[in-house]
Design a protein around this motif. Structure first.
Motif, mmCIF file in Angstrom:
data_model
loop_
_atom_site.group_PDB
_atom_site.id
_atom_site.type_symbol
_atom_site.label_atom_id
_atom_site.label_comp_id
_atom_site.label_asym_id
_atom_site.label_seq_id
_atom_site.Cartn_x
_atom_site.Cartn_y
_atom_site.Cartn_z
ATOM 1 N N TYR A 61 -10.586 -3.773 15.208
ATOM 2 C CA TYR A 61 -9.692 -4.549 14.353
ATOM 3 C C TYR A 61 -10.076 -4.394 12.879
ATOM 4 C CZ TYR A 61 -7.909 -8.528 11.757
ATOM 5 O OH TYR A 61 -7.339 -9.309 10.785
ATOM 6 N N THR A 65 -7.939 -2.549 9.681
ATOM 7 C CA THR A 65 -7.310 -3.431 8.690
ATOM 8 C C THR A 65 -8.038 -3.479 7.348
ATOM 9 O OG1 THR A 65 -8.509 -5.346 9.585
ATOM 10 C CG2 THR A 65 -6.310 -4.889 10.489
ATOM 11 N N THR A 66 -9.003 -2.589 7.132
ATOM 12 C CA THR A 66 -9.707 -2.543 5.841
ATOM 13 C C THR A 66 -9.758 -1.106 5.333
ATOM 14 O OG1 THR A 66 -11.823 -2.476 7.040
ATOM 15 C CG2 THR A 66 -11.097 -4.618 6.193
ATOM 16 N N LYS A 93 -4.242 -2.387 -0.028
ATOM 17 C CA LYS A 93 -4.208 -3.715 0.579
ATOM 18 C C LYS A 93 -4.582 -3.665 2.053
ATOM 19 C CE LYS A 93 -1.299 -7.815 1.026
ATOM 20 N NZ LYS A 93 0.047 -8.401 0.766
ATOM 21 N N GLY A 94 -5.480 -4.550 2.444
ATOM 22 C CA GLY A 94 -5.853 -4.726 3.840
ATOM 23 C C GLY A 94 -5.973 -6.206 4.134
ATOM 24 N N ASP A 95 -6.517 -6.542 5.277
ATOM 25 C CA ASP A 95 -6.669 -7.954 5.623
ATOM 26 C C ASP A 95 -7.814 -8.617 4.864
ATOM 27 O OD1 ASP A 95 -4.565 -7.679 7.324
ATOM 28 O OD2 ASP A 95 -5.687 -8.026 9.178
ATOM 29 N N PHE A 96 -8.795 -7.813 4.429
ATOM 30 C CA PHE A 96 -9.997 -8.386 3.825
ATOM 31 C C PHE A 96 -10.433 -7.557 2.620
ATOM 32 C CE2 PHE A 96 -10.089 -9.088 8.449
ATOM 33 C CZ PHE A 96 -10.028 -10.468 8.475
ATOM 34 N N GLN A 386 -9.646 -10.256 16.617
ATOM 35 C CA GLN A 386 -9.718 -11.264 15.559
ATOM 36 C C GLN A 386 -10.599 -12.428 16.003
ATOM 37 O OE1 GLN A 386 -5.431 -11.803 15.504
ATOM 38 N NE2 GLN A 386 -5.366 -11.061 13.396
ATOM 39 N N ASN A 409 -8.661 -20.137 10.335
ATOM 40 C CA ASN A 409 -7.714 -19.031 10.325
ATOM 41 C C ASN A 409 -8.429 -17.748 10.733
ATOM 42 O OD1 ASN A 409 -5.768 -16.913 9.257
ATOM 43 N ND2 ASN A 409 -4.725 -18.775 8.583
ATOM 44 N N LEU A 411 -7.869 -15.017 9.461
ATOM 45 C CA LEU A 411 -8.067 -14.260 8.231
ATOM 46 C C LEU A 411 -9.160 -14.854 7.353
ATOM 47 C CD1 LEU A 411 -4.399 -13.322 7.299
ATOM 48 C CD2 LEU A 411 -6.131 -11.924 8.430
ATOM 49 N N ALA A 413 -12.545 -14.578 6.429
ATOM 50 C CA ALA A 413 -13.398 -13.397 6.613
ATOM 51 C C ALA A 413 -14.818 -13.741 7.048
ATOM 52 C CB ALA A 413 -13.446 -12.594 5.319
ATOM 53 N N TYR A 416 -16.459 -12.510 10.842
ATOM 54 C CA TYR A 416 -16.615 -11.178 11.419
ATOM 55 C C TYR A 416 -18.061 -10.671 11.364
ATOM 56 C CZ TYR A 416 -11.676 -11.458 11.923
ATOM 57 O OH TYR A 416 -10.433 -11.880 12.334
#
Length: 451
Positions: A61, A65-66, A93-96, A386, A409, A411, A413, A416
């Motif tokens: 994941y 997403t990064t 742009k990514g999730d983090f 996630q 959430n 998201l 960060a 992880y």
């Protein structure tokens, strides 16, 4: 041979029949003790393959997403080469964010997973991102007119807080010491210059902030500073870094550790008396994580090692008192009506398991606690990799409602890196010590002794 097999089978049926007959003759009040428990999380010994499966899910994941690469901020147009980038660009742009303190922890977790599993994808993730950041920061470091508002790596080039520098610095130094990346020395020097010489300190040298009040200690800053300083000591061999790291542990603890609870306050203000009893879970996670990372590299003969180890053990004992029945810890540690929080639970699982594997903690006493925590964590990693039920970023508050109602959430960060760290250490724990269910999880084959 067939006669022998039939005889053995018949004897087995005889034994089973005898056992069933004995059970049938037992009072109901005796037989109920054999009924299986309905645990809310997986329960039992560690299964290394299952631990690695969770780690792989998280890696997949995060890797997806990064992304690396630059783009124009206004048009969104991709910029092919870093050398062609001008001012006003952004990282794709990514999730983090690739440069945040949360992602510094994630890089450290990836390196730990690489060491535990031998899978090169984990270290490769860190190498690729840090090489990219080194190239980008080197490009903009030489560019006229570059400032915090118009470069894509402002936290690297223009750090303004420990959050911008400490956790990232620790991960970058680990990668530099490991080898296999480009030269990360300029990033390291810039980060450590901020941590060691520019961050505000109290008169006794304790790292502090002037928000929300003057002369405020944030427990979070134990992690935002100590691992970086300690890693710099390991990189350079200079004792002054180890001395400073030890001083930070002891001076934060003198003010913020509550001996009767075995826990740390989240905030401490020099001009405040008394301090509200707020024991935020993730802040306590930052504290024990910082001590764990320091003990990992602090020389055995350093005069402050015994004091740091004593403090680490006192905190571990305090945390053990507040673990919930399903293995997790609450958002406010001593308030069981606050929600259960994943990032703190993962920090504790890692730090306790690391202590067992390093001989700092008793494997019999703490192993079941760490394993139960890991089992709980696995229920919070969804099928997409996630991490769920993670509190979002949180400042210092002085009332419980502020913490009770912080959102969670996937998201956020903060979850992880700790989950990667915890899983990696569970792999090592499963190899060094063997636990089995025998009226609860118990150590059956111990590894090395204590420090």
């Amino acid at each position: 041979m067939r006669k022998l097999s039939a005889a053995i089978a018949g004897f087995g049926l005889f034994l089973a029949g005898g056992a069933l007959a004995q059970q049938a003759a037992e009072p109901v009040s005796v037989s109920i003790h054999r009924n299986p428990a309905k645990y809310p999380v997986p329960y039992g010994p560690l299964d290394e393959a299952r631990v690695v499966e969770v780690l792989n899910r998280v890696h997949a994941y995060v890797d997806r997403t990064t992304p690396t690469g630059l783009m124009d901020r206004e048009s969104g147009r991709a910029i092919g080469r870093v050398a062609d980038a001008g001012l006003g660009t952004a990282i794709r742009k990514g999730d983090f964010s690739l440069t945040s303190y949360e992602w510094g922890v994630t890089y450290s977790g990836m390196l730990a997973a690489a060491d535990a599993t031998g899978d090169p994808r984990y270290a490769g993730y860190v190498r690729d991102r840090l090489n990219f950041l080194a190239e980008v920061s080197g490009h903009y470091r030489q560019m006229p007119g570059a400032n915090a508002a118009n470069v894509p790596v402002k936290q690297i080039l223009f750090p303004a807080a420990l959050d911008d520098s400490g956790a990232m610095a620790a991960a970058v130094i680990k990668m530099q010491r490991r080898g296999g990346a480009s030269d990360l020395t300029p990033m390291i020097r810039h980060y450590l210059d901020y941590v060691s010489t520019k961050q505000f300190r109290l008169t006794d040298g304790t790292l502090a902030r002037n928000r929300p009040f003057a002369d405020t200690l944030w427990l979070d800053d134990m992690y935002m500073s100590i691992p970086a300083i300690a890693q710099m000591g390991a990189l350079t061999g200079e004792r002054r870094y180890f001395d400073d790291a030890v001083k930070q542990v002891l001076q934060f603890s003198k003010r913020m550790f509550q001996n009767d609870k075995g826990l740390y306050l989240h905030g401490w203000v020099q001009a405040m008396d008394p301090h509200p009893a707020i024991y935020w879970a993730r802040a306590n996670g930052w504290a024990i994580l910082a001590m764990t990372e320091l003990l990992d590299v602090l020389p055995q003969n350093h005069p402050g090692r015994a004091a740091v180890l004593k403090q680490y053990r006192a905190h571990a004992a305090g945390l053990a008192r507040y673990q919930s029945g399903n293995g997790m810890w609450h958002q406010l540690l001593d308030r069981p009506d606050s929600y259960l929080e994943t990032s703190a639970t993962a920090m504790y699982a890692y730090s306790i398991a690391r202590g067992i594997n390093r001989g700092w903690l008793d494997a019999k006493a703490y192993g079941p606690m760490a394993i139960l925590a890991w089992h709980a964590i696995t229920t919070k990693v969804n099928k997409d990799g996630q991490v769920e039920d993670v509190c979002v970023g949180t400042g210092i508050g002085f009332d419980p409602a502020y913490y009770y109602y912080r959102p969670v959430n996937v998201l956020a960060a903060h979850g992880y890196g700790p989950v990667l760290l915890a899983g990696a250490e569970m792999v090592m724990l499963s190899r060094k010590h063997r636990y089995a269910g025998n009226g609860g999880l118990q150590l059956v084959v111990p590894g090395a002794g204590r420090e």
